[in-house]
Design a protein around this motif. Structure first.
Motif, PDB file in Angstrom:
ATOM      1  N   ALA A 146      80.400   4.141  40.689  1.00 32.68           N
ATOM      2  CA  ALA A 146      79.897   5.212  41.550  1.00 32.68           C
ATOM      3  C   ALA A 146      80.612   5.230  42.888  1.00 32.68           C
ATOM      4  O   ALA A 146      81.078   6.288  43.356  1.00 32.68           O
ATOM      5  N   THR A 147      80.733   4.078  43.529  1.00 31.03           N
ATOM      6  CA  THR A 147      81.329   4.038  44.861  1.00 31.03           C
ATOM      7  C   THR A 147      82.837   4.227  44.827  1.00 31.03           C
ATOM      8  O   THR A 147      83.415   4.782  45.763  1.00 31.03           O
ATOM      9  N   ALA A 148      83.491   3.807  43.754  1.00 31.24           N
ATOM     10  CA  ALA A 148      84.939   4.015  43.641  1.00 31.24           C
ATOM     11  C   ALA A 148      85.274   5.498  43.633  1.00 31.24           C
ATOM     12  O   ALA A 148      86.301   5.923  44.166  1.00 31.24           O
ATOM     13  N   ALA A 149      84.392   6.298  43.020  1.00 35.32           N
ATOM     14  CA  ALA A 149      84.647   7.734  42.909  1.00 35.32           C
ATOM     15  C   ALA A 149      84.106   8.523  44.090  1.00 35.32           C
ATOM     16  O   ALA A 149      84.655   9.575  44.443  1.00 35.32           O
ATOM     17  N   ALA A 192      80.240  11.506  35.606  1.00 33.05           N
ATOM     18  CA  ALA A 192      81.075  12.313  36.500  1.00 33.05           C
ATOM     19  C   ALA A 192      81.956  11.408  37.358  1.00 33.05           C
ATOM     20  O   ALA A 192      83.137  11.711  37.585  1.00 33.05           O
ATOM     21  N   ALA A 193      81.396  10.307  37.831  1.00 33.14           N
ATOM     22  CA  ALA A 193      82.171   9.379  38.651  1.00 33.14           C
ATOM     23  C   ALA A 193      83.324   8.784  37.847  1.00 33.14           C
ATOM     24  O   ALA A 193      84.450   8.663  38.345  1.00 33.14           O
ATOM     25  N   ALA A 194      83.057   8.426  36.588  1.00 33.67           N
ATOM     26  CA  ALA A 194      84.092   7.807  35.753  1.00 33.67           C
ATOM     27  C   ALA A 194      85.318   8.698  35.621  1.00 33.67           C
ATOM     28  O   ALA A 194      86.459   8.215  35.579  1.00 33.67           O
ATOM     29  N   ALA A 195      85.090  10.000  35.563  1.00 40.29           N
ATOM     30  CA  ALA A 195      86.205  10.942  35.412  1.00 40.29           C
ATOM     31  C   ALA A 195      87.018  11.095  36.692  1.00 40.29           C
ATOM     32  O   ALA A 195      88.128  11.638  36.657  1.00 40.29           O
ATOM     33  N   ASN A 196      86.479  10.604  37.812  1.00 47.22           N
ATOM     34  CA  ASN A 196      87.143  10.806  39.101  1.00 47.22           C
ATOM     35  C   ASN A 196      87.628   9.520  39.768  1.00 47.22           C
ATOM     36  O   ASN A 196      88.052   9.557  40.916  1.00 47.22           O
TER      37      ASN A 196
END
Length: 301
Positions: free
Chosen positions: A115-118, A218-222
Protein backbone atom coordinates in the motif's frame (compact mmCIF):
# COMPACT_ATOMS: atom_id res chain seq x y z
CA UNK A 1 10.73 15.07 7.48
CA UNK A 2 13.30 13.78 9.96
CA UNK A 3 11.89 11.46 12.62
CA UNK A 4 13.25 11.55 16.18
CA UNK A 5 15.35 8.45 16.83
CA UNK A 6 16.87 7.37 20.13
CA UNK A 7 19.96 5.15 19.90
CA UNK A 8 21.45 2.75 22.42
CA UNK A 9 23.90 0.50 20.59
CA UNK A 10 21.75 -1.66 18.25
CA UNK A 11 18.45 -0.79 19.96
CA UNK A 12 16.60 2.44 19.24
CA UNK A 13 13.11 3.85 18.89
CA UNK A 14 11.24 5.86 16.30
CA UNK A 15 8.37 8.11 17.36
CA UNK A 16 5.06 7.58 15.61
CA UNK A 17 2.83 10.52 14.66
CA UNK A 18 0.89 10.18 17.93
CA UNK A 19 4.06 10.03 20.02
CA UNK A 20 3.99 6.27 20.53
CA UNK A 21 7.45 4.65 20.61
CA UNK A 22 8.29 1.95 18.09
CA UNK A 23 11.08 -0.41 19.18
CA UNK A 24 13.77 -0.71 16.49
CA UNK A 25 16.79 -3.01 16.26
CA UNK A 26 19.70 -2.57 13.83
CA UNK A 27 22.27 -5.22 12.98
CA UNK A 28 25.48 -4.04 11.25
CA UNK A 29 24.67 -0.29 11.29
CA UNK A 30 27.52 0.49 8.87
CA UNK A 31 26.30 -2.00 6.26
CA UNK A 32 24.83 -1.31 2.84
CA UNK A 33 22.19 -1.62 1.47
CA UNK A 34 19.62 -1.22 4.23
CA UNK A 35 17.02 -3.96 4.61
CA UNK A 36 13.95 -3.06 6.67
CA UNK A 37 12.01 -6.03 8.07
CA UNK A 38 8.29 -5.66 8.89
CA UNK A 39 6.76 -8.60 10.73
CA UNK A 40 3.30 -10.12 10.45
CA UNK A 41 0.27 -9.81 12.70
CA UNK A 42 1.00 -11.23 16.16
CA UNK A 43 4.77 -11.45 15.58
CA UNK A 44 7.72 -9.34 16.76
CA UNK A 45 11.01 -8.19 15.28
CA UNK A 46 12.44 -11.42 16.70
CA UNK A 47 10.90 -13.28 13.75
CA UNK A 48 13.80 -11.92 11.66
CA UNK A 49 16.72 -12.63 14.02
CA UNK A 50 18.31 -15.49 12.08
CA UNK A 51 17.80 -13.94 8.65
CA UNK A 52 18.99 -10.50 9.76
CA UNK A 53 22.16 -11.96 11.28
CA UNK A 54 22.92 -13.93 8.10
CA UNK A 55 22.35 -10.98 5.76
CA UNK A 56 24.29 -8.62 8.03
CA UNK A 57 27.21 -11.05 7.79
CA UNK A 58 27.00 -10.56 4.01
CA UNK A 59 27.32 -6.78 4.44
CA UNK A 60 23.71 -5.59 4.68
CA UNK A 61 22.41 -3.13 7.24
CA UNK A 62 19.44 -4.96 8.74
CA UNK A 63 16.72 -3.05 10.59
CA UNK A 64 13.70 -4.68 12.23
CA UNK A 65 11.02 -3.18 14.43
CA UNK A 66 7.99 -4.11 16.50
CA UNK A 67 4.70 -2.90 15.04
CA UNK A 68 2.57 -0.86 17.46
CA UNK A 69 0.74 -3.09 19.92
CA UNK A 70 3.39 -5.81 19.49
CA UNK A 71 6.55 -6.72 21.38
CA UNK A 72 8.40 -3.80 22.95
CA UNK A 73 6.57 -1.08 21.02
CA UNK A 74 3.89 1.04 22.67
CA UNK A 75 0.18 0.27 22.70
CA UNK A 76 -2.63 2.60 21.67
CA UNK A 77 -3.95 4.40 24.71
CA UNK A 78 -7.56 4.26 23.50
CA UNK A 79 -7.29 0.58 22.55
CA UNK A 80 -8.45 1.20 18.97
CA UNK A 81 -6.06 0.34 16.13
CA UNK A 82 -6.37 1.52 12.53
CA UNK A 83 -4.52 0.30 9.45
CA UNK A 84 -3.56 3.90 8.61
CA UNK A 85 -1.55 4.08 11.84
CA UNK A 86 0.46 0.99 10.93
CA UNK A 87 1.09 2.30 7.42
CA UNK A 88 2.32 5.66 8.72
CA UNK A 89 4.53 3.94 11.30
CA UNK A 90 6.19 1.85 8.60
CA UNK A 91 6.92 4.87 6.43
CA UNK A 92 8.35 6.75 9.41
CA UNK A 93 10.74 3.91 10.21
CA UNK A 94 11.74 3.74 6.53
CA UNK A 95 12.32 7.51 6.39
CA UNK A 96 14.54 7.26 9.48
CA UNK A 97 17.06 5.16 7.51
CA UNK A 98 20.09 6.65 5.71
CA UNK A 99 18.66 5.66 2.31
CA UNK A 100 15.41 4.12 1.05
CA UNK A 101 15.54 0.51 2.28
CA UNK A 102 14.63 -2.76 0.67
CA UNK A 103 11.46 -3.64 2.58
CA UNK A 104 11.01 -7.28 3.58
CA UNK A 105 7.40 -7.60 4.75
CA UNK A 106 5.70 -10.74 6.04
CA UNK A 107 1.92 -11.04 5.88
CA UNK A 108 0.60 -7.79 7.44
CA UNK A 109 4.02 -6.19 6.99
CA UNK A 110 3.90 -7.02 3.30
CA UNK A 111 0.39 -5.63 2.87
CA UNK A 112 1.50 -2.37 4.48
CA UNK A 113 4.51 -2.34 2.18
CA UNK A 114 2.38 -2.78 -0.94
CA UNK A 115 0.00 0.00 0.00
CA UNK A 116 2.65 2.53 0.99
CA UNK A 117 4.96 1.71 -1.93
CA UNK A 118 2.18 2.71 -4.32
CA UNK A 119 0.52 5.52 -2.38
CA UNK A 120 3.36 7.43 -0.69
CA UNK A 121 5.58 9.94 -2.48
CA UNK A 122 8.50 10.14 -2.67
CA UNK A 123 8.65 6.38 -2.67
CA UNK A 124 9.80 5.08 0.70
CA UNK A 125 11.49 1.85 -0.47
CA UNK A 126 14.07 0.85 -3.01
CA UNK A 127 12.42 -2.55 -3.54
CA UNK A 128 9.95 -4.94 -1.90
CA UNK A 129 10.18 -8.55 -0.75
CA UNK A 130 6.68 -9.83 0.06
CA UNK A 131 6.69 -12.88 2.31
CA UNK A 132 3.70 -15.16 1.68
CA UNK A 133 1.18 -12.42 1.08
CA UNK A 134 -0.81 -11.24 -1.91
CA UNK A 135 -3.38 -8.42 -2.29
CA UNK A 136 -6.16 -10.99 -1.83
CA UNK A 137 -5.74 -13.91 0.57
CA UNK A 138 -7.48 -17.05 1.75
CA UNK A 139 -9.87 -16.23 4.59
CA UNK A 140 -9.62 -19.69 6.18
CA UNK A 141 -5.87 -19.35 6.65
CA UNK A 142 -6.24 -15.98 8.36
CA UNK A 143 -9.02 -17.39 10.54
CA UNK A 144 -6.68 -20.13 11.74
CA UNK A 145 -4.13 -17.52 12.85
CA UNK A 146 -6.73 -15.44 14.65
CA UNK A 147 -8.17 -18.51 16.36
CA UNK A 148 -4.74 -19.28 17.80
CA UNK A 149 -4.29 -15.70 18.95
CA UNK A 150 -7.65 -15.77 20.75
CA UNK A 151 -7.22 -19.24 22.22
CA UNK A 152 -5.48 -18.53 25.53
CA UNK A 153 -6.86 -15.37 27.13
CA UNK A 154 -5.90 -16.64 30.58
CA UNK A 155 -2.30 -17.17 29.51
CA UNK A 156 0.07 -19.90 30.63
CA UNK A 157 1.43 -21.10 33.94
CA UNK A 158 4.99 -21.15 32.59
CA UNK A 159 7.13 -21.04 29.44
CA UNK A 160 6.96 -24.81 29.01
CA UNK A 161 3.17 -24.66 28.62
CA UNK A 162 3.48 -21.90 26.01
CA UNK A 163 6.04 -24.01 24.14
CA UNK A 164 3.57 -26.92 24.04
CA UNK A 165 0.88 -24.69 22.51
CA UNK A 166 3.23 -23.35 19.84
CA UNK A 167 4.41 -26.86 18.97
CA UNK A 168 0.81 -27.93 18.44
CA UNK A 169 0.16 -24.87 16.26
CA UNK A 170 3.32 -25.37 14.17
CA UNK A 171 3.70 -29.16 13.87
CA UNK A 172 5.94 -28.78 10.81
CA UNK A 173 8.74 -27.30 12.91
CA UNK A 174 11.34 -29.92 13.83
CA UNK A 175 12.77 -27.87 16.68
CA UNK A 176 10.86 -26.16 19.46
CA UNK A 177 11.66 -22.63 20.54
CA UNK A 178 13.95 -22.49 23.55
CA UNK A 179 13.00 -20.70 26.77
CA UNK A 180 15.37 -17.91 25.74
CA UNK A 181 13.60 -17.53 22.39
CA UNK A 182 10.13 -17.64 23.93
CA UNK A 183 10.74 -15.21 26.79
CA UNK A 184 10.49 -12.04 24.60
CA UNK A 185 7.14 -13.28 23.27
CA UNK A 186 5.50 -13.40 26.70
CA UNK A 187 4.54 -10.86 29.34
CA UNK A 188 3.87 -11.62 33.01
CA UNK A 189 0.58 -10.25 34.31
CA UNK A 190 -0.32 -9.10 37.81
CA UNK A 191 -1.72 -12.59 38.40
CA UNK A 192 1.64 -14.18 37.62
CA UNK A 193 0.36 -15.77 34.39
CA UNK A 194 2.28 -15.42 31.14
CA UNK A 195 0.45 -13.96 28.14
CA UNK A 196 1.46 -13.22 24.58
CA UNK A 197 3.25 -9.95 23.84
CA UNK A 198 0.49 -8.44 21.69
CA UNK A 199 -2.29 -6.13 22.77
CA UNK A 200 -5.56 -8.16 22.74
CA UNK A 201 -7.32 -5.08 21.33
CA UNK A 202 -5.47 -5.68 18.05
CA UNK A 203 -7.84 -8.53 17.26
CA UNK A 204 -10.70 -6.10 16.67
CA UNK A 205 -8.87 -4.80 13.61
CA UNK A 206 -8.79 -8.17 11.82
CA UNK A 207 -12.50 -8.17 11.02
CA UNK A 208 -12.10 -5.16 8.72
CA UNK A 209 -9.04 -6.37 6.84
CA UNK A 210 -10.84 -7.83 3.83
CA UNK A 211 -12.41 -4.49 2.90
CA UNK A 212 -8.91 -3.26 1.99
CA UNK A 213 -8.41 -5.89 -0.73
CA UNK A 214 -9.59 -3.70 -3.66
CA UNK A 215 -7.24 -0.94 -2.46
CA UNK A 216 -4.35 -3.44 -2.31
CA UNK A 217 -5.05 -4.77 -5.81
CA UNK A 218 -5.00 -1.21 -7.13
CA UNK A 219 -1.77 -0.53 -5.24
CA UNK A 220 -0.14 -3.67 -6.67
CA UNK A 221 -0.70 -2.40 -10.20
CA UNK A 222 1.03 0.90 -9.38
CA UNK A 223 4.18 -0.21 -7.56
CA UNK A 224 7.14 1.05 -9.56
CA UNK A 225 10.02 -0.63 -7.71
CA UNK A 226 11.30 -4.21 -8.09
CA UNK A 227 9.18 -6.77 -6.20
CA UNK A 228 9.93 -10.33 -5.13
CA UNK A 229 7.14 -12.56 -3.83
CA UNK A 230 8.33 -15.47 -1.69
CA UNK A 231 5.47 -17.88 -1.06
CA UNK A 232 5.17 -21.11 0.88
CA UNK A 233 4.06 -24.15 -1.07
CA UNK A 234 2.14 -25.38 2.00
CA UNK A 235 0.65 -22.00 2.91
CA UNK A 236 -3.05 -21.77 3.77
CA UNK A 237 -3.05 -17.96 3.48
CA UNK A 238 -1.64 -17.62 -0.05
CA UNK A 239 -2.86 -19.99 -2.76
CA UNK A 240 -2.09 -20.60 -6.41
CA UNK A 241 -5.20 -18.58 -7.29
CA UNK A 242 -4.22 -15.52 -5.20
CA UNK A 243 -0.66 -15.64 -6.56
CA UNK A 244 -1.85 -15.87 -10.17
CA UNK A 245 -4.19 -12.94 -9.67
CA UNK A 246 -1.34 -10.87 -8.21
CA UNK A 247 1.01 -11.73 -11.08
CA UNK A 248 -1.63 -10.78 -13.62
CA UNK A 249 -2.17 -7.41 -11.96
CA UNK A 250 1.58 -6.81 -11.49
CA UNK A 251 3.36 -8.89 -14.18
CA UNK A 252 6.81 -7.49 -13.33
CA UNK A 253 6.79 -9.24 -9.95
CA UNK A 254 9.32 -12.04 -9.49
CA UNK A 255 7.85 -15.08 -7.74
CA UNK A 256 9.70 -17.86 -5.96
CA UNK A 257 7.82 -20.65 -4.22
CA UNK A 258 9.49 -22.53 -1.38
CA UNK A 259 7.63 -25.86 -1.58
CA UNK A 260 8.09 -27.07 2.01
CA UNK A 261 7.26 -23.76 3.72
CA UNK A 262 3.91 -22.83 5.25
CA UNK A 263 2.72 -19.26 5.85
CA UNK A 264 5.56 -18.99 8.38
CA UNK A 265 8.13 -18.95 5.58
CA UNK A 266 10.99 -17.30 7.46
CA UNK A 267 10.94 -19.95 10.16
CA UNK A 268 10.00 -22.97 8.06
CA UNK A 269 12.65 -22.63 5.35
CA UNK A 270 15.08 -20.12 6.78
CA UNK A 271 18.21 -20.96 4.80
CA UNK A 272 16.35 -20.98 1.48
CA UNK A 273 14.39 -17.88 2.47
CA UNK A 274 17.55 -15.96 3.34
CA UNK A 275 19.29 -17.14 0.19
CA UNK A 276 16.47 -15.86 -2.03
CA UNK A 277 16.53 -12.44 -0.36
CA UNK A 278 20.30 -12.20 -0.83
CA UNK A 279 19.96 -13.18 -4.50
CA UNK A 280 17.25 -10.56 -5.06
CA UNK A 281 19.17 -7.78 -3.30
CA UNK A 282 22.27 -8.53 -5.37
CA UNK A 283 20.21 -8.39 -8.55
CA UNK A 284 19.08 -4.83 -7.81
CA UNK A 285 22.42 -3.50 -9.01
CA UNK A 286 22.27 -5.51 -12.22
CA UNK A 287 20.22 -4.86 -15.37
CA UNK A 288 17.14 -7.07 -15.17
CA UNK A 289 14.86 -7.75 -18.13
CA UNK A 290 11.25 -7.25 -17.11
CA UNK A 291 8.90 -10.12 -17.81
CA UNK A 292 6.39 -9.61 -20.56
CA UNK A 293 2.99 -8.52 -19.32
CA UNK A 294 0.59 -11.43 -18.95
CA UNK A 295 3.41 -13.97 -18.85
CA UNK A 296 4.44 -14.26 -15.20
CA UNK A 297 7.06 -16.84 -14.28
CA UNK A 298 7.01 -19.06 -11.19
CA UNK A 299 10.28 -20.40 -9.83
CA UNK A 300 10.19 -23.31 -7.40
CA UNK A 301 13.28 -23.87 -5.24
Amino acid sequence: MVNPVENTDRLSSVLAADGLKLAVETVHPAGNPTLLFAHGFGQTRGAWTTTAAALAAQGCRCVSFDQRGHGDSGRNRDGGYRIEQFADDLVRVARAQPQPPVLVGASMGGLLGMATAAEVSPRPYRALVLVDITPRWEAEGVARIVTFMKAYPDGFADIAEAAERIAAYLPQRRERKSSEQLRPLLREGADGRLRWHWDPMLLDMVHESERHQPRLLAAAANIDVPVLLLSGGRSDVVSRATVEEFLQVAPGVQHVELPQATHMVAGDANDAFTREIARFVQSLDQPVARQAAGNPQVVMR
